[in-house]
Write a protein that holds these residues in place. Structure first.
Motif, PDB file in Angstrom:
ATOM      1  N   ALA A  43      62.639  68.283  81.617  1.00  0.00           N
ATOM      2  CA  ALA A  43      61.511  67.445  82.024  1.00  0.00           C
ATOM      3  C   ALA A  43      61.009  67.842  83.407  1.00  0.00           C
ATOM      4  O   ALA A  43      59.802  67.941  83.648  1.00  0.00           O
ATOM      5  CB  ALA A  43      61.915  65.978  82.009  1.00  0.00           C
ATOM      6  N   ILE A  44      61.927  68.074  84.320  1.00  0.00           N
ATOM      7  CA  ILE A  44      61.536  68.469  85.674  1.00  0.00           C
ATOM      8  C   ILE A  44      60.861  69.831  85.655  1.00  0.00           C
ATOM      9  O   ILE A  44      59.825  70.040  86.294  1.00  0.00           O
ATOM     10  CB  ILE A  44      62.768  68.479  86.599  1.00  0.00           C
ATOM     11  CG1 ILE A  44      63.288  67.047  86.778  1.00  0.00           C
ATOM     12  CG2 ILE A  44      62.429  69.105  87.948  1.00  0.00           C
ATOM     13  CD1 ILE A  44      64.605  66.963  87.480  1.00  0.00           C
ATOM     14  N   GLU A  45      61.434  70.749  84.892  1.00  0.00           N
ATOM     15  CA  GLU A  45      60.863  72.088  84.787  1.00  0.00           C
ATOM     16  C   GLU A  45      59.432  72.040  84.265  1.00  0.00           C
ATOM     17  O   GLU A  45      58.563  72.782  84.732  1.00  0.00           O
ATOM     18  CB  GLU A  45      61.734  72.940  83.863  1.00  0.00           C
ATOM     19  CG  GLU A  45      61.325  74.390  83.786  1.00  0.00           C
ATOM     20  CD  GLU A  45      62.268  75.203  82.912  1.00  0.00           C
ATOM     21  OE1 GLU A  45      62.032  76.409  82.761  1.00  0.00           O
ATOM     22  OE2 GLU A  45      63.246  74.630  82.381  1.00  0.00           O
ATOM     23  N   CYS A  46      59.167  71.164  83.327  1.00  0.00           N
ATOM     24  CA  CYS A  46      57.821  71.043  82.768  1.00  0.00           C
ATOM     25  C   CYS A  46      56.891  70.355  83.753  1.00  0.00           C
ATOM     26  O   CYS A  46      55.789  70.840  84.042  1.00  0.00           O
ATOM     27  CB  CYS A  46      57.863  70.268  81.451  1.00  0.00           C
ATOM     28  SG  CYS A  46      56.233  70.030  80.705  1.00  0.00           S
ATOM     29  N   ALA A  47      57.317  69.229  84.307  1.00  0.00           N
ATOM     30  CA  ALA A  47      56.420  68.417  85.120  1.00  0.00           C
ATOM     31  C   ALA A  47      56.051  69.076  86.446  1.00  0.00           C
ATOM     32  O   ALA A  47      54.970  68.817  86.979  1.00  0.00           O
ATOM     33  CB  ALA A  47      57.036  67.048  85.365  1.00  0.00           C
ATOM     34  N   VAL A  48      56.928  69.917  87.004  1.00  0.00           N
ATOM     35  CA  VAL A  48      56.575  70.561  88.276  1.00  0.00           C
ATOM     36  C   VAL A  48      55.552  71.666  88.076  1.00  0.00           C
ATOM     37  O   VAL A  48      54.949  72.141  89.038  1.00  0.00           O
ATOM     38  CB  VAL A  48      57.812  71.142  88.999  1.00  0.00           C
ATOM     39  CG1 VAL A  48      58.813  70.050  89.324  1.00  0.00           C
ATOM     40  CG2 VAL A  48      58.462  72.265  88.204  1.00  0.00           C
ATOM     41  N   ASP A  49      55.334  72.063  86.833  1.00  0.00           N
ATOM     42  CA  ASP A  49      54.397  73.140  86.502  1.00  0.00           C
ATOM     43  C   ASP A  49      53.095  72.505  86.006  1.00  0.00           C
ATOM     44  O   ASP A  49      53.022  72.007  84.889  1.00  0.00           O
ATOM     45  CB  ASP A  49      55.027  74.018  85.424  1.00  0.00           C
ATOM     46  CG  ASP A  49      54.172  75.201  85.027  1.00  0.00           C
ATOM     47  OD1 ASP A  49      52.944  75.151  85.196  1.00  0.00           O
ATOM     48  OD2 ASP A  49      54.732  76.189  84.522  1.00  0.00           O
ATOM     49  N   LYS A  50      52.069  72.511  86.856  1.00  0.00           N
ATOM     50  CA  LYS A  50      50.824  71.831  86.487  1.00  0.00           C
ATOM     51  C   LYS A  50      50.185  72.426  85.233  1.00  0.00           C
ATOM     52  O   LYS A  50      49.617  71.714  84.408  1.00  0.00           O
ATOM     53  CB  LYS A  50      49.840  71.874  87.654  1.00  0.00           C
ATOM     54  CG  LYS A  50      50.180  70.947  88.805  1.00  0.00           C
ATOM     55  CD  LYS A  50      49.077  70.940  89.842  1.00  0.00           C
ATOM     56  CE  LYS A  50      49.355  69.908  90.935  1.00  0.00           C
ATOM     57  NZ  LYS A  50      50.570  70.208  91.698  1.00  0.00           N
ATOM     58  N   TYR A  51      50.262  73.741  85.093  1.00  0.00           N
ATOM     59  CA  TYR A  51      49.663  74.366  83.911  1.00  0.00           C
ATOM     60  C   TYR A  51      50.377  73.903  82.644  1.00  0.00           C
ATOM     61  O   TYR A  51      49.738  73.477  81.672  1.00  0.00           O
ATOM     62  CB  TYR A  51      49.722  75.884  84.022  1.00  0.00           C
ATOM     63  CG  TYR A  51      49.380  76.595  82.729  1.00  0.00           C
ATOM     64  CD1 TYR A  51      48.075  76.600  82.247  1.00  0.00           C
ATOM     65  CD2 TYR A  51      50.365  77.236  81.975  1.00  0.00           C
ATOM     66  CE1 TYR A  51      47.762  77.223  81.046  1.00  0.00           C
ATOM     67  CE2 TYR A  51      50.060  77.858  80.786  1.00  0.00           C
ATOM     68  CZ  TYR A  51      48.760  77.854  80.324  1.00  0.00           C
ATOM     69  OH  TYR A  51      48.455  78.471  79.133  1.00  0.00           O
ATOM     70  N   LEU A  52      51.701  73.957  82.643  1.00  0.00           N
ATOM     71  CA  LEU A  52      52.461  73.565  81.454  1.00  0.00           C
ATOM     72  C   LEU A  52      52.265  72.080  81.151  1.00  0.00           C
ATOM     73  O   LEU A  52      52.115  71.693  79.994  1.00  0.00           O
ATOM     74  CB  LEU A  52      53.945  73.885  81.660  1.00  0.00           C
ATOM     75  CG  LEU A  52      54.876  73.578  80.480  1.00  0.00           C
ATOM     76  CD1 LEU A  52      54.436  74.301  79.220  1.00  0.00           C
ATOM     77  CD2 LEU A  52      56.321  73.948  80.844  1.00  0.00           C
ATOM     78  N   THR A  53      52.252  71.264  82.198  1.00  0.00           N
ATOM     79  CA  THR A  53      52.033  69.831  81.994  1.00  0.00           C
ATOM     80  C   THR A  53      50.678  69.561  81.364  1.00  0.00           C
ATOM     81  O   THR A  53      50.555  68.781  80.408  1.00  0.00           O
ATOM     82  CB  THR A  53      52.146  69.072  83.325  1.00  0.00           C
ATOM     83  OG1 THR A  53      53.475  69.202  83.833  1.00  0.00           O
ATOM     84  CG2 THR A  53      51.829  67.595  83.144  1.00  0.00           C
ATOM     85  N   THR A  54      49.641  70.216  81.891  1.00  0.00           N
ATOM     86  CA  THR A  54      48.299  70.015  81.348  1.00  0.00           C
ATOM     87  C   THR A  54      48.236  70.448  79.884  1.00  0.00           C
ATOM     88  O   THR A  54      47.601  69.780  79.056  1.00  0.00           O
ATOM     89  CB  THR A  54      47.257  70.792  82.177  1.00  0.00           C
ATOM     90  OG1 THR A  54      47.339  70.361  83.540  1.00  0.00           O
ATOM     91  CG2 THR A  54      45.850  70.544  81.668  1.00  0.00           C
ATOM     92  N   CYS A  55      48.886  71.553  79.560  1.00  0.00           N
ATOM     93  CA  CYS A  55      48.943  72.002  78.160  1.00  0.00           C
ATOM     94  C   CYS A  55      49.597  70.944  77.283  1.00  0.00           C
ATOM     95  O   CYS A  55      49.083  70.615  76.202  1.00  0.00           O
ATOM     96  CB  CYS A  55      49.715  73.312  78.053  1.00  0.00           C
ATOM     97  SG  CYS A  55      48.868  74.760  78.729  1.00  0.00           S
ATOM     98  N   ASN A  56      50.727  70.404  77.728  1.00  0.00           N
ATOM     99  CA  ASN A  56      51.436  69.407  76.928  1.00  0.00           C
ATOM    100  C   ASN A  56      50.609  68.137  76.755  1.00  0.00           C
ATOM    101  O   ASN A  56      50.586  67.535  75.674  1.00  0.00           O
ATOM    102  CB  ASN A  56      52.776  69.070  77.579  1.00  0.00           C
ATOM    103  CG  ASN A  56      53.829  70.143  77.352  1.00  0.00           C
ATOM    104  OD1 ASN A  56      53.495  71.258  76.968  1.00  0.00           O
ATOM    105  ND2 ASN A  56      55.081  69.826  77.600  1.00  0.00           N
ATOM    106  N   LEU A  57      49.931  67.721  77.817  1.00  0.00           N
ATOM    107  CA  LEU A  57      49.082  66.529  77.717  1.00  0.00           C
ATOM    108  C   LEU A  57      47.966  66.743  76.695  1.00  0.00           C
ATOM    109  O   LEU A  57      47.701  65.885  75.851  1.00  0.00           O
ATOM    110  CB  LEU A  57      48.477  66.204  79.083  1.00  0.00           C
ATOM    111  CG  LEU A  57      49.443  65.751  80.182  1.00  0.00           C
ATOM    112  CD1 LEU A  57      48.718  65.652  81.522  1.00  0.00           C
ATOM    113  CD2 LEU A  57      50.080  64.412  79.823  1.00  0.00           C
ATOM    114  N   ALA A  58      47.315  67.899  76.786  1.00  0.00           N
ATOM    115  CA  ALA A  58      46.222  68.198  75.854  1.00  0.00           C
ATOM    116  C   ALA A  58      46.737  68.324  74.427  1.00  0.00           C
ATOM    117  O   ALA A  58      46.075  67.889  73.467  1.00  0.00           O
ATOM    118  CB  ALA A  58      45.506  69.473  76.277  1.00  0.00           C
ATOM    119  N   ASN A  59      47.925  68.899  74.264  1.00  0.00           N
ATOM    120  CA  ASN A  59      48.468  69.127  72.923  1.00  0.00           C
ATOM    121  C   ASN A  59      48.788  67.831  72.181  1.00  0.00           C
ATOM    122  O   ASN A  59      48.834  67.828  70.943  1.00  0.00           O
ATOM    123  CB  ASN A  59      49.728  69.996  73.006  1.00  0.00           C
ATOM    124  CG  ASN A  59      49.421  71.441  73.339  1.00  0.00           C
ATOM    125  OD1 ASN A  59      48.286  71.903  73.178  1.00  0.00           O
ATOM    126  ND2 ASN A  59      50.424  72.167  73.825  1.00  0.00           N
TER     127      ASN A  59
END
Length: 294
Positions: free
Chosen positions: A95-111
């Motif tokens: 979770a931390i690895e994903c959330a600290v990465d704005k690009y990955l977080t934005t992808c997950n939100l959009a997905n």
């Protein structure tokens, strides 16, 4: 319980969590990421720090991710993953690895279907200039890793955009551009814990498009709407965060956008705005996890 708090020396959050733990009869110890010593195939605990046997903790709370090289950050996440075999980690390394990465977080939100601002990410200044035009010539440039509004700038002049993008590219930075959302000067922060809404607050700033309290934003309590609650819970799930701060921004037409998920959420301002003792809620949640594991 014996709790480890990965936090900076002198941190208000370490102090607040220690206070809440002490009040409920638990022991809390601050530990440092840079002091990690990991072992494999040795007759010793697989991760120790400052002569503290970390696997003996019932739970570990991550309150910081210090700057470091790629190797250092990867090692810290790997060490956390090893610790998770013996202790409950809040939040999980993934979770931390994903959330600290704005690009990955934005992808997950959009997905998962959440509304996010149009975003283009690249490494090349020329590609960033094309993205600048595609996004309407008014963008917010953000560091992939960062918090509290640091390093974020708004660019709407083509010449300044080119100089900005070229400088960042030469520094080896990833160019993360989002269409600027014209907003009335506030956003909503919703705090999530264990699949439930703790509460919400509004952050306002009349002089800066960044509403962060660290940027002199003001705060006020806010009861999240049913839609905000739905978005916040879905956003936290999308990055795998049990404890999260979700930021929602409204444009001038009232359309909402999920901007960010913070898996190491601050609550100092949130606690002042809402009167909620977040540290106590976190400790109580960890007690429930310890009970489940017995």
């Amino acid at each position: 319980m014996r709790l480890g708090i990965l936090g900076n020396e002198g941190s208000w959050y370490v102090h607040d969590l220690t206070r809440a733990a002490d009040s409920r009869g638990h022991q809390a110890v601050r530990i440092d990421f840079p002091k990690f010593v990991a072992t494999v195939g040795c007759d010793r605990p697989h991760v120790v720090a400052d002569d503290i046997d970390l696997p003996r903790f019932d739970a570990i709370i991550v309150r910081t991710m210090p700057p470091g090289t790629l190797e250092q950050v990867v090692f810290r996440m790997d060490a956390l993953a090893q610790l998770s075999t013996d202790a409950y980690i809040l939040n999980s390394p993934k979770a931390i690895e994903c959330a600290v990465d704005k690009y990955l977080t934005t992808c997950n939100l959009a997905n998962v279907g959440l509304p996010v601002p149009a975003t283009i990410t690249c490494e090349d200044a020329e590609a960033a200039m094309m993205a600048f035009e595609w996004l309407g010539g008014d963008v917010v440039v953000k560091p992939i890793f960062g918090s509290e509004g640091r390093g974020i700038c708004r660019v709407s002049d083509p010449d300044l955009a080119f100089r900005t993008f070229r400088t960042l590219a030469r520094l080896g930075a990833v160019l993360y551009l989002q269409r600027y959302i014209d907003h009335p000067g506030f956003d909503v922060r919703v705090v999530v814990l264990d699949g439930a809404i703790l509460g919400g607050m509004i952050r306002r700033n009349g002089t800066d498009f960044r509403t962060n309290v660290a940027r002199q934003g003001s705060i006020e309590p806010h009861v999240p709407t049913s839609l905000e609650c739905e978005w916040a819970l879905q956003a936290a799930r999308s990055v795998g965060a049990t404890f999260a701060g979700v930021d929602i921004l409204y444009d001038r037409e009232g359309t909402g956008w999920v901007i960010e998920v913070n898996a190491v959420p601050g609550w100092r301002a949130f606690g002042r705005a809402t009167g909620i003792d977040v540290a106590a809620k976190v400790i109580q949640f960890l007690e429930s996890q310890s009970t489940r594991s017995i």
